[in-house]
Design a protein around this motif. Structure first.
Motif, PDB file in Angstrom:
ATOM      1  N   ILE A   4     -15.107   2.173 -40.777  1.00 12.86           N
ATOM      2  CA  ILE A   4     -14.620   1.900 -42.139  1.00 12.86           C
ATOM      3  C   ILE A   4     -15.716   1.238 -42.962  1.00 12.86           C
ATOM      4  N   ALA A   5     -16.461   0.319 -42.352  1.00 12.65           N
ATOM      5  CA  ALA A   5     -17.577  -0.309 -43.072  1.00 12.65           C
ATOM      6  C   ALA A   5     -18.609   0.740 -43.466  1.00 12.65           C
ATOM      7  N   LYS A   6     -18.889   1.680 -42.554  1.00  7.59           N
ATOM      8  CA  LYS A   6     -19.857   2.743 -42.874  1.00  7.59           C
ATOM      9  C   LYS A   6     -19.354   3.618 -44.002  1.00  7.59           C
ATOM     10  N   GLN A   7     -18.074   4.000 -43.918  1.00  4.55           N
ATOM     11  CA  GLN A   7     -17.526   4.863 -44.968  1.00  4.55           C
ATOM     12  C   GLN A   7     -17.522   4.145 -46.321  1.00  4.55           C
ATOM     13  N   LEU A   8     -17.271   2.850 -46.306  1.00  2.00           N
ATOM     14  CA  LEU A   8     -17.325   2.090 -47.557  1.00  2.00           C
ATOM     15  C   LEU A   8     -18.734   2.150 -48.157  1.00  2.00           C
ATOM     16  N   GLN A   9     -19.736   2.044 -47.292  1.00  2.00           N
ATOM     17  CA  GLN A   9     -21.115   2.145 -47.790  1.00  2.00           C
ATOM     18  C   GLN A   9     -21.365   3.514 -48.405  1.00  2.00           C
ATOM     19  N   VAL A  10     -20.875   4.557 -47.720  1.00  7.65           N
ATOM     20  CA  VAL A  10     -21.070   5.915 -48.231  1.00  7.65           C
ATOM     21  C   VAL A  10     -20.406   6.062 -49.604  1.00  7.65           C
ATOM     22  N   VAL A  11     -19.160   5.566 -49.702  1.00 10.94           N
ATOM     23  CA  VAL A  11     -18.430   5.708 -50.972  1.00 10.94           C
ATOM     24  C   VAL A  11     -19.105   4.885 -52.072  1.00 10.94           C
ATOM     25  N   ASN A  12     -19.545   3.682 -51.748  1.00  8.39           N
ATOM     26  CA  ASN A  12     -20.230   2.870 -52.768  1.00  8.39           C
ATOM     27  C   ASN A  12     -21.527   3.529 -53.221  1.00  8.39           C
ATOM     28  N   PHE A  38      -2.278   3.303 -43.593  1.00 10.09           N
ATOM     29  CA  PHE A  38      -3.187   2.648 -42.641  1.00 10.09           C
ATOM     30  C   PHE A  38      -2.722   1.218 -42.448  1.00 10.09           C
ATOM     31  N   ASP A  39      -2.847   0.721 -41.226  1.00 10.52           N
ATOM     32  CA  ASP A  39      -2.229  -0.573 -40.961  1.00 10.52           C
ATOM     33  C   ASP A  39      -3.186  -1.721 -41.257  1.00 10.52           C
ATOM     34  N   ILE A  40      -2.708  -2.915 -40.980  1.00  8.21           N
ATOM     35  CA  ILE A  40      -3.435  -4.121 -41.352  1.00  8.21           C
ATOM     36  C   ILE A  40      -4.811  -4.181 -40.698  1.00  8.21           C
ATOM     37  N   SER A  41      -4.965  -3.581 -39.526  1.00  8.44           N
ATOM     38  CA  SER A  41      -6.286  -3.666 -38.882  1.00  8.44           C
ATOM     39  C   SER A  41      -7.329  -2.916 -39.708  1.00  8.44           C
ATOM     40  N   SER A  42      -6.926  -1.801 -40.322  1.00  6.99           N
ATOM     41  CA  SER A  42      -7.864  -1.070 -41.186  1.00  6.99           C
ATOM     42  C   SER A  42      -8.188  -1.876 -42.440  1.00  6.99           C
ATOM     43  N   VAL A  43      -7.157  -2.491 -43.029  1.00  8.91           N
ATOM     44  CA  VAL A  43      -7.384  -3.317 -44.225  1.00  8.91           C
ATOM     45  C   VAL A  43      -8.339  -4.461 -43.880  1.00  8.91           C
ATOM     46  N   LEU A  44      -8.108  -5.072 -42.733  1.00 10.33           N
ATOM     47  CA  LEU A  44      -8.938  -6.199 -42.312  1.00 10.33           C
ATOM     48  C   LEU A  44     -10.402  -5.778 -42.123  1.00 10.33           C
ATOM     49  N   GLU A  45     -10.596  -4.594 -41.545  1.00  8.22           N
ATOM     50  CA  GLU A  45     -11.976  -4.103 -41.391  1.00  8.22           C
ATOM     51  C   GLU A  45     -12.640  -3.938 -42.747  1.00  8.22           C
ATOM     52  N   ALA A  46     -11.886  -3.403 -43.698  1.00  7.40           N
ATOM     53  CA  ALA A  46     -12.450  -3.205 -45.035  1.00  7.40           C
ATOM     54  C   ALA A  46     -12.740  -4.551 -45.703  1.00  7.40           C
ATOM     55  N   VAL A  47     -11.830  -5.503 -45.535  1.00  2.00           N
ATOM     56  CA  VAL A  47     -12.052  -6.846 -46.116  1.00  2.00           C
ATOM     57  C   VAL A  47     -13.317  -7.457 -45.518  1.00  2.00           C
ATOM     58  N   ARG A  48     -13.475  -7.323 -44.211  1.00  2.00           N
ATOM     59  CA  ARG A  48     -14.656  -7.915 -43.557  1.00  2.00           C
ATOM     60  C   ARG A  48     -15.933  -7.235 -44.003  1.00  2.00           C
ATOM     61  N   ALA A  49     -15.815  -5.974 -44.474  1.00  2.00           N
ATOM     62  CA  ALA A  49     -16.990  -5.266 -44.992  1.00  2.00           C
ATOM     63  C   ALA A  49     -17.200  -5.550 -46.477  1.00  2.00           C
ATOM     64  N   GLY A  50     -16.381  -6.437 -47.044  1.00  2.00           N
ATOM     65  CA  GLY A  50     -16.618  -6.860 -48.426  1.00  2.00           C
ATOM     66  C   GLY A  50     -15.720  -6.216 -49.475  1.00  2.00           C
ATOM     67  N   GLN A  51     -14.784  -5.355 -49.047  1.00  2.14           N
ATOM     68  CA  GLN A  51     -13.882  -4.704 -50.016  1.00  2.14           C
ATOM     69  C   GLN A  51     -12.835  -5.714 -50.510  1.00  2.14           C
ATOM     70  N   THR A  52     -12.597  -5.757 -51.814  1.00  2.00           N
ATOM     71  CA  THR A  52     -11.708  -6.800 -52.350  1.00  2.00           C
ATOM     72  C   THR A  52     -10.489  -6.265 -53.102  1.00  2.00           C
ATOM     73  N   ALA A  53     -10.373  -4.952 -53.314  1.00  2.00           N
ATOM     74  CA  ALA A  53      -9.214  -4.434 -54.054  1.00  2.00           C
ATOM     75  C   ALA A  53      -8.571  -3.291 -53.269  1.00  2.00           C
ATOM     76  N   PHE A  54      -7.255  -3.367 -53.106  1.00  2.00           N
ATOM     77  CA  PHE A  54      -6.525  -2.390 -52.304  1.00  2.00           C
ATOM     78  C   PHE A  54      -5.373  -1.799 -53.097  1.00  2.00           C
ATOM     79  N   ALA A 225     -11.628   9.095 -48.032  1.00  2.00           N
ATOM     80  CA  ALA A 225     -13.084   8.972 -47.834  1.00  2.00           C
ATOM     81  C   ALA A 225     -13.451   7.623 -47.214  1.00  2.00           C
ATOM     82  N   ILE A 226     -12.539   6.653 -47.259  1.00  2.00           N
ATOM     83  CA  ILE A 226     -12.805   5.350 -46.624  1.00  2.00           C
ATOM     84  C   ILE A 226     -12.129   5.260 -45.261  1.00  2.00           C
TER      85      ILE A 226
END
Ligand SMILES: *Cc1c(COP(=O)(O)O)cnc(C)c1O
Length: 235
Positions: A4-12, A38-54, A225-226
């Motif tokens: 998820i962190a990698k996909q966030l980088q790709v999307v950004n 997607f469950d809380i574990s996916s959200v948490l991964e995105a938060v830890r990768a710096g994503q702030t809006a869901f 994509a994320i």
């Protein structure tokens, strides 16, 4: 790094490239991570990768995740955006727990959200959803009925009208994608010309975010994509 962190980088990077190609500052474009199904574990991964809006489409599913995130990461500061169809009996929970609503398409729903917004919270940020491709089956205001509803919503004390949202009919033809997004931008210009300040165009998803950014999107709503394919097919 998690996928998820990698996909966030790709999307950004995709957002930055589309912005540069359009001569825009990438900072003008907010990435809304659509976490439905997607469950809380996916959200948490995105938060830890710096994503702030869901973004979420279903009230109960969203409330469960909002609570779970508070427990798992009490220090995380995130915005929750409601982007799904709104039933009247769900407006109170939306008004109490979200920062933004992108899918307002009736004055009556807006009035309930305004009345039910807790006074200690800032006004709820609102986008009006427009049925830009004028499909019978799609929710959203028709372009003809937009202006009076926007005027009414702009005057509601519990709300802050920010702009417009659309989900155009899917097409792989880039010029058709752009034409639909351009229509939404022109409607937003029309509101501004009528004295209704708008600073937000919520348009573009995984498949068409590049065209949306070329036409002025300020929020792109990106799920697949994320986070990958959803198990249940839905939009
Ligand atoms: C599901 C959904 C998205 C994300 O779609 P993807 O194709 O997965 O990026 C965006 N906006 C709305 C309103 C949605 O329901």
């Amino acid at each position: 790094m998690s996928s998820i962190a990698k996909q966030l980088q790709v999307v950004n990077s995709r957002i930055a490239a589309a912005a540069h190609a359009a001569g825009r500052d990438p900072q003008e474009i907010q990435l809304l991570a659509v976490s439905k199904f997607f469950d809380i574990s996916s959200v948490l991964e995105a938060v830890r990768a710096g994503q702030t809006a869901f973004g979420e489409n279903y009230v109960q599913e969203a409330l469960d995740k909002i609570d779970a995130l508070k427990l798992a990461a009490p220090e995380a500061v995130v915005e929750w955006h409601f982007i799904g169809p709104i039933q009247s009996n769900k407006t109170r929970q939306i008004a109490e727990h979200f920062d933004w609503v992108h899918s307002v398409d009736r004055e009556k729903i807006a009035r309930r959200l305004s009345e039910q917004r807790p006074p200690q919270l800032p006004p709820l940020n609102i986008c009006l959803q427009v049925n830009i491709s004028e499909e019978d089956s799609k929710s959203g205001l028709s372009p003809d009925e937009l202006l009076p509803v926007a005027q009414a919503v702009a005057a509601m004390p519990g709300l802050r009208l920010r702009g417009l949202m659309a989900i155009p009919a899917p097409t792989e033809v880039e010029e058709e994608q752009r034409a639909a997004f351009r229509r939404l931008r022109e409607l937003s210009d029309l509101l501004v010309a009528n004295g209704i300040p708008c600073d937000t165009l919520s348009m573009g998803m995984s498949a068409d975010m590049d065209a949306a950014i070329a036409e002025g999107a300020t929020i792109v709503r990106v799920g697949t994509a994320i986070f990958g394919q959803r198990q249940i097919k839905s939009i």
